[in-house]
Scaffold this active site. Structure first.
Site, PDB file in Angstrom:
ATOM      1  N   SER A 182       3.920  -6.711   2.607  1.00  0.00           N
ATOM      2  CA  SER A 182       2.547  -6.682   3.119  1.00  0.00           C
ATOM      3  C   SER A 182       1.579  -7.202   2.059  1.00  0.00           C
ATOM      4  CB  SER A 182       2.200  -5.263   3.579  1.00  0.00           C
ATOM      5  OG  SER A 182       0.970  -5.241   4.238  1.00  0.00           O
ATOM      6  N   LEU A 183       0.687  -6.353   1.557  1.00  0.00           N
ATOM      7  CA  LEU A 183      -0.235  -6.725   0.484  1.00  0.00           C
ATOM      8  C   LEU A 183       0.503  -7.393  -0.676  1.00  0.00           C
ATOM      9  CD1 LEU A 183      -2.591  -6.201  -1.679  1.00  0.00           C
ATOM     10  CD2 LEU A 183      -1.545  -3.954  -1.920  1.00  0.00           C
ATOM     11  N   ARG A 223      -9.488  -9.056   2.392  1.00  0.00           N
ATOM     12  CA  ARG A 223      -8.508  -8.550   3.367  1.00  0.00           C
ATOM     13  C   ARG A 223      -8.673  -7.039   3.542  1.00  0.00           C
ATOM     14  NH1 ARG A 223      -3.095  -6.407   2.813  1.00  0.00           N
ATOM     15  NH2 ARG A 223      -1.618  -7.203   4.388  1.00  0.00           N
ATOM     16  N   GLN A 273       0.398 -12.710   9.058  1.00  0.00           N
ATOM     17  CA  GLN A 273       0.971 -11.454   8.576  1.00  0.00           C
ATOM     18  C   GLN A 273       0.181 -10.215   9.027  1.00  0.00           C
ATOM     19  OE1 GLN A 273       0.153  -9.204   5.280  1.00  0.00           O
ATOM     20  NE2 GLN A 273       1.745 -10.132   4.010  1.00  0.00           N
ATOM     21  N   GLN A 293       0.828  -1.205   0.000  1.00  0.00           N
ATOM     22  CA  GLN A 293       0.000   0.000   0.000  1.00  0.00           C
ATOM     23  C   GLN A 293       0.866   1.260   0.000  1.00  0.00           C
ATOM     24  OE1 GLN A 293      -3.266  -0.936   2.491  1.00  0.00           O
ATOM     25  NE2 GLN A 293      -4.125   1.098   2.489  1.00  0.00           N
ATOM     26  N   HIS A 335      -0.627  -4.339  10.732  1.00  0.00           N
ATOM     27  CA  HIS A 335       0.453  -5.187  11.280  1.00  0.00           C
ATOM     28  C   HIS A 335       0.659  -4.976  12.779  1.00  0.00           C
ATOM     29  CE1 HIS A 335       1.213  -6.517   7.258  1.00  0.00           C
ATOM     30  NE2 HIS A 335       1.270  -5.268   6.865  1.00  0.00           N
TER      31      HIS A 335
END
Length: 292
Positions: free
Chosen positions: A88-89, A113, A244, A10, A195
């Protein structure tokens, strides 16, 4: 000579993203058109001509970056990875490009998500902050000593760490980190504590969706955010993907481990050049490039 391919998270979005791919590759056009049907709204139009405000909504940002990244990888003649990782993503993009998930399943999971994370953000005010110029251990200690929920969330590169948690706790930690010698401790314009333990309700939703999705064996190891290690077995990949959401992104350690395992070049697939910059901060001599 191992080629590593990495996928952004992101923040890499921009208006016009993916349009060049759409106009020049029939396979890219097919995937982007299919995305509208999978998501049930016109993501193509927002990607190509949406405002910054529209692109910043989590439910748009995450699918948009995923679509651009995966399409860039799959339409490239050069895409032939020996190892992959995503920030991440970006881990979802890496898994689709690596043959673990179908495009449709990957996009559906990313959308679920994003929606689950958005819901948590609306339930509770929370935020993140970038901390520059301190050792990881100092940041971790200050977070542990601060009242409320605040944790290290993204280990981006040596001397650059993002913290995440409740607004008051993040603000308090920022003040302490400046006193401890941080060059900067800057609250970021994000709507939630990604996170961190505050994402637990979203993690539960995602776990359910992942359980009902078909995963295949990867073509090459995927280095996952949770512990920065390379995985090739589906059970671990699924488990790490769920963990995650509430665990830190160990990006610095992932890049270091990929280098230790023989990576001789890093190619970023998707919008922006953020990851290329972070790789260079780990090793200035490393060869980096991008496919967008």
């Amino acid at each position: 000579m191992s080629k590593a391919y990495v996928f952004p998270g992101q923040g890499a979005q921009f208006s016009g993203m993916g349009k060049e791919l759409y106009d020049n590759h029939s396979s890219a056009k097919a995937l982007i058109d299919q995305s509208n049907d999978i998501l049930g709204f016109d993501i193509k139009n927002i990607m190509f001509s949406g405002s910054d405000e529209e692109l910043k909504q989590t439910k748009v940002t995450q699918p948009a970056i995923f679509i651009h990244s995966v399409v860039a990888a799959l339409t490239s003649d050069d895409f032939n990875p020996d190892m992959v990782a995503g920030h991440s993503l970006g881990e979802f993009s890496a898994l689709v490009a690596n043959g673990v998930l179908s495009f449709e399943d990957g996009l559906s999971l990313v959308s679920k998500r994003a929606m689950a994370m958005q819901k948590v953000c609306e339930m509770q005010e929370s935020t993140m902050a970038a901390v520059l110029g301190l050792e990881d251990e100092v940041v971790e200690r200050v977070c542990a000593e601060t009242d409320g929920v605040v944790v290290a969330a993204n280990y981006n590169c040596p001397g650059q760490l993002v913290i995440s948690g409740e607004v008051a706790a993040v603000n308090a930690a920022c003040e302490k980190l400046k006193e401890a010698g941080a060059k900067r401790a800057l609250v970021l314009p994000v709507g939630g504590a990604f996170h961190s333990p505050l994402m637990e309700p979203a993690r539960e939703e995602l776990a359910e969706a992942i359980k009902n999705t078909n995963f295949s064996d990867p073509k090459c190891p995927v280095y996952q955010n949770v512990d920065a290690k390379g995985y090739s077995d589906v059970d671990n990949i699924k488990k790490n993907l769920v963990l995650q959401l509430t665990s830190p992104v160990r990006w610095t350690q992932s890049v270091q481990n990929m280098m230790a395992d023989g990576a001789s070049s890093f190619t970023e697939c998707g919008p922006g050049k953020v990851l290329q910059g972070l790789v260079k901060k780990v090793d200035r001599a490393m060869e980096v490039s991008g496919i967008s």
